[in-house]
Design a protein around this motif. Sequence first.
Motif, PDB file in Angstrom:
ATOM      1  N   ILE A  58      -1.368   1.800  -3.127  1.00  0.00           N
ATOM      2  CA  ILE A  58      -2.382   2.189  -2.156  1.00  0.00           C
ATOM      3  C   ILE A  58      -2.642   0.987  -1.256  1.00  0.00           C
ATOM      4  N   ALA A  59      -2.306   1.115   0.029  1.00  0.00           N
ATOM      5  CA  ALA A  59      -2.431  -0.019   0.951  1.00  0.00           C
ATOM      6  C   ALA A  59      -3.173   0.374   2.219  1.00  0.00           C
ATOM      7  N   VAL A  60      -4.147   1.263   2.076  1.00  0.00           N
ATOM      8  CA  VAL A  60      -4.965   1.675   3.210  1.00  0.00           C
ATOM      9  C   VAL A  60      -6.280   0.909   3.201  1.00  0.00           C
ATOM     10  N   ARG A  61      -7.035   1.006   4.282  1.00  0.00           N
ATOM     11  CA  ARG A  61      -8.374   0.413   4.295  1.00  0.00           C
ATOM     12  C   ARG A  61      -9.249   1.126   3.270  1.00  0.00           C
ATOM     13  N   SER A  62     -10.242   0.391   2.772  1.00  0.00           N
ATOM     14  CA  SER A  62     -11.055   0.908   1.667  1.00  0.00           C
ATOM     15  C   SER A  62     -11.667   2.273   1.953  1.00  0.00           C
ATOM     16  N   MET A  71      17.922   4.935 -14.818  1.00  0.00           N
ATOM     17  CA  MET A  71      17.299   5.612 -13.688  1.00  0.00           C
ATOM     18  C   MET A  71      16.320   4.646 -13.016  1.00  0.00           C
ATOM     19  N   SER A  72      16.415   4.486 -11.707  1.00  0.00           N
ATOM     20  CA  SER A  72      15.586   3.513 -10.995  1.00  0.00           C
ATOM     21  C   SER A  72      14.139   3.971 -10.905  1.00  0.00           C
ATOM     22  N   THR A  73      13.257   3.003 -10.752  1.00  0.00           N
ATOM     23  CA  THR A  73      11.835   3.280 -10.578  1.00  0.00           C
ATOM     24  C   THR A  73      11.586   3.717  -9.153  1.00  0.00           C
ATOM     25  N   ARG A  74      10.990   4.892  -8.986  1.00  0.00           N
ATOM     26  CA  ARG A  74      10.671   5.390  -7.652  1.00  0.00           C
ATOM     27  C   ARG A  74       9.266   4.929  -7.272  1.00  0.00           C
ATOM     28  N   MET A  75       9.150   4.361  -6.069  1.00  0.00           N
ATOM     29  CA  MET A  75       7.872   3.831  -5.616  1.00  0.00           C
ATOM     30  C   MET A  75       7.497   4.436  -4.274  1.00  0.00           C
ATOM     31  N   ILE A  76       6.200   4.642  -4.077  1.00  0.00           N
ATOM     32  CA  ILE A  76       5.694   5.177  -2.824  1.00  0.00           C
ATOM     33  C   ILE A  76       4.556   4.284  -2.341  1.00  0.00           C
ATOM     34  N   VAL A  77       4.537   3.981  -1.052  1.00  0.00           N
ATOM     35  CA  VAL A  77       3.510   3.129  -0.463  1.00  0.00           C
ATOM     36  C   VAL A  77       2.684   3.976   0.503  1.00  0.00           C
ATOM     37  N   ILE A  78       1.410   4.166   0.177  1.00  0.00           N
ATOM     38  CA  ILE A  78       0.518   4.932   1.033  1.00  0.00           C
ATOM     39  C   ILE A  78      -0.208   3.962   1.956  1.00  0.00           C
ATOM     40  N   GLY A  79       0.170   3.962   3.230  1.00  0.00           N
ATOM     41  CA  GLY A  79      -0.383   3.013   4.189  1.00  0.00           C
ATOM     42  C   GLY A  79       0.578   1.867   4.400  1.00  0.00           C
ATOM     43  N   THR A  80       1.231   1.821   5.563  1.00  0.00           N
ATOM     44  CA  THR A  80       2.294   0.830   5.780  1.00  0.00           C
ATOM     45  C   THR A  80       1.962  -0.095   6.950  1.00  0.00           C
ATOM     46  N   GLY A  81       0.702  -0.558   6.950  1.00  0.00           N
ATOM     47  CA  GLY A  81       0.292  -1.573   7.908  1.00  0.00           C
ATOM     48  C   GLY A  81       0.786  -2.933   7.468  1.00  0.00           C
ATOM     49  N   PRO A  82       0.062  -4.008   7.776  1.00  0.00           N
ATOM     50  CA  PRO A  82       0.539  -5.358   7.462  1.00  0.00           C
ATOM     51  C   PRO A  82       0.859  -5.583   5.984  1.00  0.00           C
ATOM     52  N   ILE A  83      -0.078  -5.236   5.086  1.00  0.00           N
ATOM     53  CA  ILE A  83       0.139  -5.506   3.670  1.00  0.00           C
ATOM     54  C   ILE A  83       1.193  -4.568   3.079  1.00  0.00           C
ATOM     55  N   GLY A  84       0.999  -3.258   3.244  1.00  0.00           N
ATOM     56  CA  GLY A  84       1.965  -2.308   2.719  1.00  0.00           C
ATOM     57  C   GLY A  84       3.341  -2.514   3.310  1.00  0.00           C
ATOM     58  N   GLY A  85       3.386  -2.867   4.607  1.00  0.00           N
ATOM     59  CA  GLY A  85       4.661  -3.078   5.266  1.00  0.00           C
ATOM     60  C   GLY A  85       5.391  -4.308   4.773  1.00  0.00           C
TER      61      GLY A  85
END
Length: 257
Positions: free
Chosen positions: A76-80, A1-15
């Motif tokens: 977590i890839a949002v501003r602090s 079963m694959s690892t499911r990942m979620i990215v909160i905040g998809t600006g430059p770094i998250g994107g």
Amino acid sequence: MSTRMIVIGTGPIGGIIGGRLARAGNDITFVDVDKEHVTAIREAGLQVDVPDGPFKVRIPIVFPDEIEGNFDIGFIAVRSNYTADALATVMPHLADGGLLVSLQNGINPPLLEERVGPDRTLGVAIRMGSSRPAPGRVRTATRGHLYIGHLHGKKTSQLEKLTALLDSVIPSETSDNILGVLWSKLSYTCLGYFGSLADASLAASCKSDSYRRVLVNFFAEVVVVGKAAGARFIPLAEYKSARLSPRQLLCETPCGC
């Protein structure tokens, strides 16, 4: 079963990091609140401009109230200042034993630790300049490098697996001093903050003895707070950590003047 990942905040770094992971075939879901950005990615995919070859990738992207299911890794890839909101978004969807990973500037891993404990929290120090020139588009001129670690500095299977995952798409290494790496990067970033506050270049600020002493006091406070938090500062490519000492700053400022 694959690892499911979620990215909160998809600006430059998250994107960029999330985009690379998605292109490699990983199960990634993006979350963002910017309507234009979400719409652009839904309609045409995410355009990632990187020096080793630009690419476009289709990635599921949702608003926070549209998240479904549980995820094994929450990035977590949002501003602090939005970390609390990001945690409120991801926690109801984090699987039992799931990891929280900070892809942020600043010192945010302690906030993640409060939610899931030290072994399920990982900090990432990112050495990569990046930007989002338009909705649905992110860019960097460098390959980048990641330092990854737990605040307690120990090696764990979680750390080794995450490092291997990220290293498959961007050069990465483990660190037993991630707090020190994050504080060292933050201290260097403060050079830019000082210039913004002074509304003058660092070279201009260093020409005046009184302004130079303000710069010393500014850095002294950053260093004192970091050391009080337990940070062990390290040398970076831009400067040597010893030059953060207020005594050294008085005679040889990091702006080179």
